[in-house]
Scaffold this active site. Sequence first.
Site, PDB file in Angstrom:
ATOM      1  N   ARG A  81       0.878  -1.179   0.000  1.00 46.71           N
ATOM      2  CA  ARG A  81       0.000   0.000   0.000  1.00 46.71           C
ATOM      3  C   ARG A  81       0.906   1.217   0.000  1.00 46.71           C
ATOM      4  O   ARG A  81       1.694   1.405   0.934  1.00 46.71           O
ATOM      5  CB  ARG A  81      -0.906  -0.009   1.234  1.00 46.71           C
ATOM      6  CG  ARG A  81      -1.544   1.344   1.517  1.00 46.71           C
ATOM      7  CD  ARG A  81      -2.617   1.273   2.559  1.00 46.71           C
ATOM      8  NE  ARG A  81      -3.797   0.618   2.017  1.00 46.71           N
ATOM      9  CZ  ARG A  81      -4.981   0.585   2.633  1.00 46.71           C
ATOM     10  NH1 ARG A  81      -5.135   1.167   3.798  1.00 46.71           N
ATOM     11  NH2 ARG A  81      -5.992  -0.026   2.072  1.00 46.71           N
ATOM     12  N   HIS A 113      -7.483   0.882  -6.192  1.00 48.28           N
ATOM     13  CA  HIS A 113      -7.612  -0.042  -5.056  1.00 48.28           C
ATOM     14  C   HIS A 113      -8.288  -1.327  -5.556  1.00 48.28           C
ATOM     15  O   HIS A 113      -9.433  -1.608  -5.205  1.00 48.28           O
ATOM     16  CB  HIS A 113      -8.442   0.637  -3.953  1.00 48.28           C
ATOM     17  CG  HIS A 113      -8.347  -0.012  -2.607  1.00 48.28           C
ATOM     18  ND1 HIS A 113      -7.523  -1.095  -2.328  1.00 48.28           N
ATOM     19  CD2 HIS A 113      -8.991   0.271  -1.428  1.00 48.28           C
ATOM     20  CE1 HIS A 113      -7.662  -1.426  -1.051  1.00 48.28           C
ATOM     21  NE2 HIS A 113      -8.547  -0.627  -0.488  1.00 48.28           N
ATOM     22  N   GLN A 162     -10.032  -4.032  -3.243  1.00 51.71           N
ATOM     23  CA  GLN A 162     -11.305  -3.580  -2.683  1.00 51.71           C
ATOM     24  C   GLN A 162     -12.444  -3.834  -3.671  1.00 51.71           C
ATOM     25  O   GLN A 162     -13.493  -4.367  -3.297  1.00 51.71           O
ATOM     26  CB  GLN A 162     -11.227  -2.073  -2.372  1.00 51.71           C
ATOM     27  CG  GLN A 162     -12.535  -1.500  -1.848  1.00 51.71           C
ATOM     28  CD  GLN A 162     -12.864  -2.013  -0.467  1.00 51.71           C
ATOM     29  OE1 GLN A 162     -12.063  -1.907   0.449  1.00 51.71           O
ATOM     30  NE2 GLN A 162     -14.054  -2.585  -0.299  1.00 51.71           N
ATOM     31  N   ASP A 201     -17.494   6.676  -0.273  1.00 50.21           N
ATOM     32  CA  ASP A 201     -16.139   6.625   0.292  1.00 50.21           C
ATOM     33  C   ASP A 201     -15.877   7.991   0.937  1.00 50.21           C
ATOM     34  O   ASP A 201     -16.629   8.953   0.698  1.00 50.21           O
ATOM     35  CB  ASP A 201     -15.112   6.333  -0.824  1.00 50.21           C
ATOM     36  CG  ASP A 201     -13.686   6.166  -0.307  1.00 50.21           C
ATOM     37  OD1 ASP A 201     -13.498   5.966   0.911  1.00 50.21           O
ATOM     38  OD2 ASP A 201     -12.742   6.228  -1.128  1.00 50.21           O
ATOM     39  N   CYS A 225     -16.432   1.318   1.211  1.00 50.47           N
ATOM     40  CA  CYS A 225     -15.201   0.524   1.390  1.00 50.47           C
ATOM     41  C   CYS A 225     -14.697   0.571   2.824  1.00 50.47           C
ATOM     42  O   CYS A 225     -13.932  -0.295   3.224  1.00 50.47           O
ATOM     43  CB  CYS A 225     -14.136   0.990   0.410  1.00 50.47           C
ATOM     44  SG  CYS A 225     -13.773   2.745   0.540  1.00 50.47           S
ATOM     45  N   ARG A 282     -13.111  -8.876   1.677  1.00 50.08           N
ATOM     46  CA  ARG A 282     -11.728  -8.524   1.302  1.00 50.08           C
ATOM     47  C   ARG A 282     -10.839  -9.760   1.386  1.00 50.08           C
ATOM     48  O   ARG A 282     -10.066 -10.053   0.487  1.00 50.08           O
ATOM     49  CB  ARG A 282     -11.185  -7.427   2.238  1.00 50.08           C
ATOM     50  CG  ARG A 282     -11.791  -6.042   2.016  1.00 50.08           C
ATOM     51  CD  ARG A 282     -11.399  -5.442   0.671  1.00 50.08           C
ATOM     52  NE  ARG A 282      -9.955  -5.372   0.510  1.00 50.08           N
ATOM     53  CZ  ARG A 282      -9.170  -4.411   0.997  1.00 50.08           C
ATOM     54  NH1 ARG A 282      -9.701  -3.385   1.621  1.00 50.08           N
ATOM     55  NH2 ARG A 282      -7.846  -4.437   0.820  1.00 50.08           N
TER      56      ARG A 282
HETATM   57  N1  NVA Z   1     -10.183   6.594  -0.871  1.00 50.99           N
HETATM   58  C1  NVA Z   1      -9.761   6.086   0.419  1.00 50.99           C
HETATM   59  C2  NVA Z   1      -9.971   4.608   0.474  1.00 50.99           C
HETATM   60  C3  NVA Z   1      -9.620   3.972   1.799  1.00 50.99           C
HETATM   61  C4  NVA Z   1      -9.789   2.497   1.789  1.00 50.99           C
HETATM   62  C5  NVA Z   1      -8.314   6.453   0.664  1.00 50.99           C
HETATM   63  O1  NVA Z   1      -7.517   6.341  -0.275  1.00 50.99           O
HETATM   64  O2  NVA Z   1      -7.985   6.855   1.766  1.00 50.99           O
HETATM   65  N1   CP Z   2     -11.052  -0.476   2.774  1.00 49.63           N
HETATM   66  C1   CP Z   2      -9.759  -0.484   3.158  1.00 49.63           C
HETATM   67  O1   CP Z   2      -8.830  -0.649   2.363  1.00 49.63           O
HETATM   68  O2   CP Z   2      -9.581  -0.338   4.503  1.00 49.63           O
HETATM   69  P1   CP Z   2      -8.199  -0.120   5.262  1.00 49.63           P
HETATM   70  O3   CP Z   2      -7.695   1.228   4.872  1.00 49.63           O
HETATM   71  O4   CP Z   2      -8.538  -0.240   6.721  1.00 49.63           O
HETATM   72  O5   CP Z   2      -7.245  -1.197   4.818  1.00 49.63           O
END
Ligand code: NVA
Ligand code: CP
Length: 309
Positions: free
Chosen positions: A108, A135, A138, A227, A267, A295
């Site tokens: 990530r 993502h 997800q 989101d 998500c 997930r």
């Molecule tokens: N759009 C959000 C998704 C988190 C799972 C982010 O990137 O923080």
């Molecule tokens: N939805 C998601 O990716 O959650 P986290 O940021 O907790 O991993």
Amino acid sequence: QAKTGLKDFLHISDFDKPTIMGILGRALEVKALLKSGNRDFQPFKGKSMAMIFAKPSMRTRVSFETGFFLLGGHAIYLGPDDIQMGKREETRDVARVLSGYNDIIMARVFAHQDILDLARHASVPVVNGLTDYNHPCQIMADALTIIEHIGQLEGAKVVYVGDGNNIVHSWLLLAAVVPLHFVCACPKGFEPDKKTVEQARRAGISKIEITNDPREAVRGANVVYSDVWASMGQKEEAAYRKQKFQGFQIDEALMELAGPKSYFMHCLPAERGIEVTDGVIEAPNSIVFPQAENRMHAQNAIMLHLFGL
Ligand code: NVA
Ligand code: CP
């Protein structure tokens, strides 16, 4: 062209429809097995996974770590202070060192280029656990959840309301592979990446709409999706965005417009009272927790695919 046999899982659109549907089918099978309490299926026995996190996480970390363990493997969590990829050490060096110890790498990161570089220099599969751009794990879990609740993914009307962010890009890239009716309703100036919208449209199999009118957008939706308005890395913009996104909160009135057959998805993590009301997230048609649980099952199937197992 069929794009199977790839080493990495970086974008859903890197794969063809039979591969994506095959992974989702496998996810359902392995989920049923794990849910039955069976722990004899240990395809990852003797395997090790490195998980790089440049950003915080609950779902991604725990679902990958637990999923890999349940199927016999061992996962190593490397937090933001551990590797400091690109700062303490160059990405191409991280890729080669971790490939020497591990069978797979999950990461990530902030810049999408970082995951591309990691995959390019790693000799083992690299799985995208979220970048600023997309993502994919997800949206694979979301697709699985839609299959379970609606019966099929093809032709589903998914209406995303909010920021045209990484989640939207992965929906668009899924729509380039599987026929969907995908609508993104966002404030002016917060539209998704134009090239990605084009890519989804060019595939010619899905109906893609980008609009600034959430009330019109949600009508007849199978899924209304939300989101956060300020993603990780944008938290200092939160107040400014909150202003810009007025009218884009998913509340009971908007769900009413969507109709009685609509599910609510998110998500997570959610900011209740900001992008979604507490009432909507707690309503009987909210499937955010089965979605979060999926997930793990989607990712297990993705990794089985990458290992050719
Ligand atoms: N759009 C959000 C998704 C988190 C799972 C982010 O990137 O923080
Ligand atoms: N939805 C998601 O990716 O959650 P986290 O940021 O907790 O991993």
